[in-house]
Design a protein around this motif. Structure first.
Motif, PDB file in Angstrom:
ATOM      1  N   PRO A 196      69.416   7.122  23.046  1.00  0.00           N
ATOM      2  CA  PRO A 196      68.709   8.382  23.313  1.00  0.00           C
ATOM      3  C   PRO A 196      69.623   9.435  23.925  1.00  0.00           C
ATOM      4  CG  PRO A 196      67.408   6.506  24.040  1.00  0.00           C
ATOM      5  CD  PRO A 196      68.745   5.963  23.677  1.00  0.00           C
ATOM      6  N   GLU A 197      69.414  10.696  23.534  1.00  0.00           N
ATOM      7  CA  GLU A 197      70.124  11.816  24.164  1.00  0.00           C
ATOM      8  C   GLU A 197      69.259  12.289  25.326  1.00  0.00           C
ATOM      9  OE1 GLU A 197      70.618  14.738  25.298  1.00  0.00           O
ATOM     10  OE2 GLU A 197      72.719  15.178  24.903  1.00  0.00           O
ATOM     11  N   ARG A 198      69.697  11.973  26.543  1.00  0.00           N
ATOM     12  CA  ARG A 198      68.846  12.146  27.725  1.00  0.00           C
ATOM     13  C   ARG A 198      68.408  13.589  27.931  1.00  0.00           C
ATOM     14  NH1 ARG A 198      72.351  11.065  31.732  1.00  0.00           N
ATOM     15  NH2 ARG A 198      72.599  13.305  32.118  1.00  0.00           N
ATOM     16  N   ASP A 199      69.318  14.522  27.795  1.00  0.00           N
ATOM     17  CA  ASP A 199      68.977  15.917  28.089  1.00  0.00           C
ATOM     18  C   ASP A 199      67.918  16.451  27.131  1.00  0.00           C
ATOM     19  OD1 ASP A 199      70.812  15.782  30.093  1.00  0.00           O
ATOM     20  OD2 ASP A 199      72.242  17.197  29.221  1.00  0.00           O
ATOM     21  N   ILE A 200      67.997  16.031  25.869  1.00  0.00           N
ATOM     22  CA  ILE A 200      67.004  16.465  24.889  1.00  0.00           C
ATOM     23  C   ILE A 200      65.670  15.765  25.115  1.00  0.00           C
ATOM     24  CG2 ILE A 200      66.397  16.462  22.429  1.00  0.00           C
ATOM     25  CD1 ILE A 200      69.352  16.841  21.820  1.00  0.00           C
ATOM     26  N   LEU A 201      65.734  14.459  25.333  1.00  0.00           N
ATOM     27  CA  LEU A 201      64.509  13.669  25.460  1.00  0.00           C
ATOM     28  C   LEU A 201      63.796  13.887  26.787  1.00  0.00           C
ATOM     29  CD1 LEU A 201      62.718  11.502  24.147  1.00  0.00           C
ATOM     30  CD2 LEU A 201      64.169   9.763  25.226  1.00  0.00           C
ATOM     31  N   ARG A 202      64.578  13.964  27.881  1.00  0.00           N
ATOM     32  CA  ARG A 202      63.976  14.006  29.222  1.00  0.00           C
ATOM     33  C   ARG A 202      64.115  15.357  29.924  1.00  0.00           C
ATOM     34  NH1 ARG A 202      61.612   9.193  28.072  1.00  0.00           N
ATOM     35  NH2 ARG A 202      63.136   7.508  27.840  1.00  0.00           N
ATOM     36  N   GLY A 203      65.072  16.174  29.477  1.00  0.00           N
ATOM     37  CA  GLY A 203      65.381  17.410  30.196  1.00  0.00           C
ATOM     38  C   GLY A 203      66.610  17.229  31.076  1.00  0.00           C
ATOM     39  N   ARG A 204      67.275  18.336  31.378  1.00  0.00           N
ATOM     40  CA  ARG A 204      68.527  18.275  32.131  1.00  0.00           C
ATOM     41  C   ARG A 204      68.337  17.833  33.579  1.00  0.00           C
ATOM     42  NH1 ARG A 204      72.855  20.617  29.575  1.00  0.00           N
ATOM     43  NH2 ARG A 204      72.374  21.768  27.645  1.00  0.00           N
ATOM     44  N   ASN A 205      67.138  17.907  34.081  1.00  0.00           N
ATOM     45  CA  ASN A 205      66.887  17.540  35.476  1.00  0.00           C
ATOM     46  C   ASN A 205      66.448  16.089  35.645  1.00  0.00           C
ATOM     47  OD1 ASN A 205      67.493  20.136  36.488  1.00  0.00           O
ATOM     48  ND2 ASN A 205      65.442  20.859  35.938  1.00  0.00           N
ATOM     49  N   CYS A 206      66.588  15.282  34.604  1.00  0.00           N
ATOM     50  CA  CYS A 206      66.200  13.871  34.690  1.00  0.00           C
ATOM     51  C   CYS A 206      67.296  13.068  35.385  1.00  0.00           C
ATOM     52  CB  CYS A 206      65.970  13.320  33.278  1.00  0.00           C
ATOM     53  SG  CYS A 206      65.629  11.549  33.240  1.00  0.00           S
ATOM     54  N   PHE A 207      66.897  12.275  36.366  1.00  0.00           N
ATOM     55  CA  PHE A 207      67.850  11.444  37.099  1.00  0.00           C
ATOM     56  C   PHE A 207      67.469   9.962  37.076  1.00  0.00           C
ATOM     57  CE2 PHE A 207      68.994  15.573  38.631  1.00  0.00           C
ATOM     58  CZ  PHE A 207      70.354  15.477  38.892  1.00  0.00           C
ATOM     59  N   GLU A 208      66.505   9.593  36.223  1.00  0.00           N
ATOM     60  CA  GLU A 208      66.107   8.193  36.097  1.00  0.00           C
ATOM     61  C   GLU A 208      65.244   8.062  34.852  1.00  0.00           C
ATOM     62  OE1 GLU A 208      63.957   4.655  38.768  1.00  0.00           O
ATOM     63  OE2 GLU A 208      63.873   6.761  39.393  1.00  0.00           O
ATOM     64  N   SER A 209      65.470   6.992  34.088  1.00  0.00           N
ATOM     65  CA  SER A 209      64.688   6.827  32.869  1.00  0.00           C
ATOM     66  C   SER A 209      63.289   6.309  33.178  1.00  0.00           C
ATOM     67  CB  SER A 209      65.384   5.850  31.916  1.00  0.00           C
ATOM     68  OG  SER A 209      64.549   5.600  30.800  1.00  0.00           O
ATOM     69  N   PRO A 210      62.256   6.941  32.610  1.00  0.00           N
ATOM     70  CA  PRO A 210      60.896   6.427  32.779  1.00  0.00           C
ATOM     71  C   PRO A 210      60.604   5.258  31.858  1.00  0.00           C
ATOM     72  CG  PRO A 210      60.852   8.399  31.434  1.00  0.00           C
ATOM     73  CD  PRO A 210      62.283   8.223  31.874  1.00  0.00           C
ATOM     74  N   HIS A 211      61.535   4.962  30.945  1.00  0.00           N
ATOM     75  CA  HIS A 211      61.349   3.851  30.012  1.00  0.00           C
ATOM     76  C   HIS A 211      61.669   2.550  30.738  1.00  0.00           C
ATOM     77  CE1 HIS A 211      61.578   1.269  26.550  1.00  0.00           C
ATOM     78  NE2 HIS A 211      61.397   2.277  25.709  1.00  0.00           N
TER      79      HIS A 211
END
Length: 235
Positions: free
Chosen positions: A156-171
């Motif tokens: 997964p591309e974190r910034d696209i999937l979660r946003g640039r402010n994501c600091f932990e995966s909810p998955h």
């Protein structure tokens, strides 16, 4: 090196992500997971199939093969030899789908196989985000490919999937997720040369979704349609 996986400062690994199981315990590969596995990373395997046919590749490795559904569709029809590698509890499912393939049941965080023949192509589709230490798996890719071979790695591309402010995966089963720059740095650190980087749908799109994307282009994009990053590498 302080950050051996090149994740941004402040990012928190998901310590609850545990997916390794032997063939004797657990129920990781239940009916629902097997069913959904056939649609995730669909476009990654489709791309691999097109490359195999174009280059006339003979030996392939499906690293993190799961129950083997996509390998049956996209890899086995075009390869002379297909090697399947995943946690041991995949064995019965994978060999049922691909009885003429070779299966190795391993712990991907302690991967130390020495194969007799190196591969023309290795597919490692959405595996590394599940691993506390992805380095042994990536090093295996580097060491098991021919000099002119291709390694396909998706995650997964974190910034696209979660946003640039994501600091932990909810998955729940993802230890960590990378953005494009972080992933490229990790792969280059391992010693891989990046040929191309593509954004794909994480799972097979419906006909309606394809029509919308074709009609509206980037304007019609949703994160669900281009949040899988696929990196094509060589050594």
């Amino acid at each position: 090196m302080d950050n051996m996986f090149f994740i941004k400062k402040g990012y928190k690994d998901n310590d609850t992500a545990k997916t390794y199981e032997t063939e004797f315990v657990g129920e990781y590969w239940n009916d629902e997971r097997i069913k959904t596995s056939s649609v995730y990373q669909y476009d990654v395997y489709k791309f691999a199939a097109s490359l195999i046919k174009k280059k006339n590749y003979q030996i392939g490795i499906d690293l993190g093969c799961g129950p083997g559904t996509k390998g049956k569709w996209f890899l086995a029809p075009y390869l002379k030899e297909l090697i399947l590698i995943d946690q041991p509890n995949c064995k019965s499912f994978a060999l049922k789908a691909l009885p003429k393939s070779f299966f190795y049941g391993v712990d991907l965080e302690n991967l130390s196989l020495n194969l007799e023949n190196k591969a023309d192509i290795i597919i490692c589709a959405d595996v590394i985000e599940h691993l506390s230490n992805p380095l042994p798996t990536l090093e295996f890719c580097r060491d098991s490919i021919k000099n002119n071979g291709i390694i396909i790695i998706s995650t997964p591309e974190r910034d696209i999937l979660r946003g640039r402010n994501c600091f932990e995966s909810p998955h729940a089963s993802h230890v960590r997720e990378w953005n494009k720059d972080e992933l490229n740095k990790l792969l280059e650190f391992i010693g891989l040369k990046i040929i191309d980087h593509k954004l794909l749908p994480p799972k097979k799109l419906t006909i309606l979704s394809k029509i919308i994307m074709k009609a509206f282009g980037p304007i019609g994009y949703r994160k669900e349609w281009h949040s899988c990053q696929m990196v094509i590498c060589t050594i």
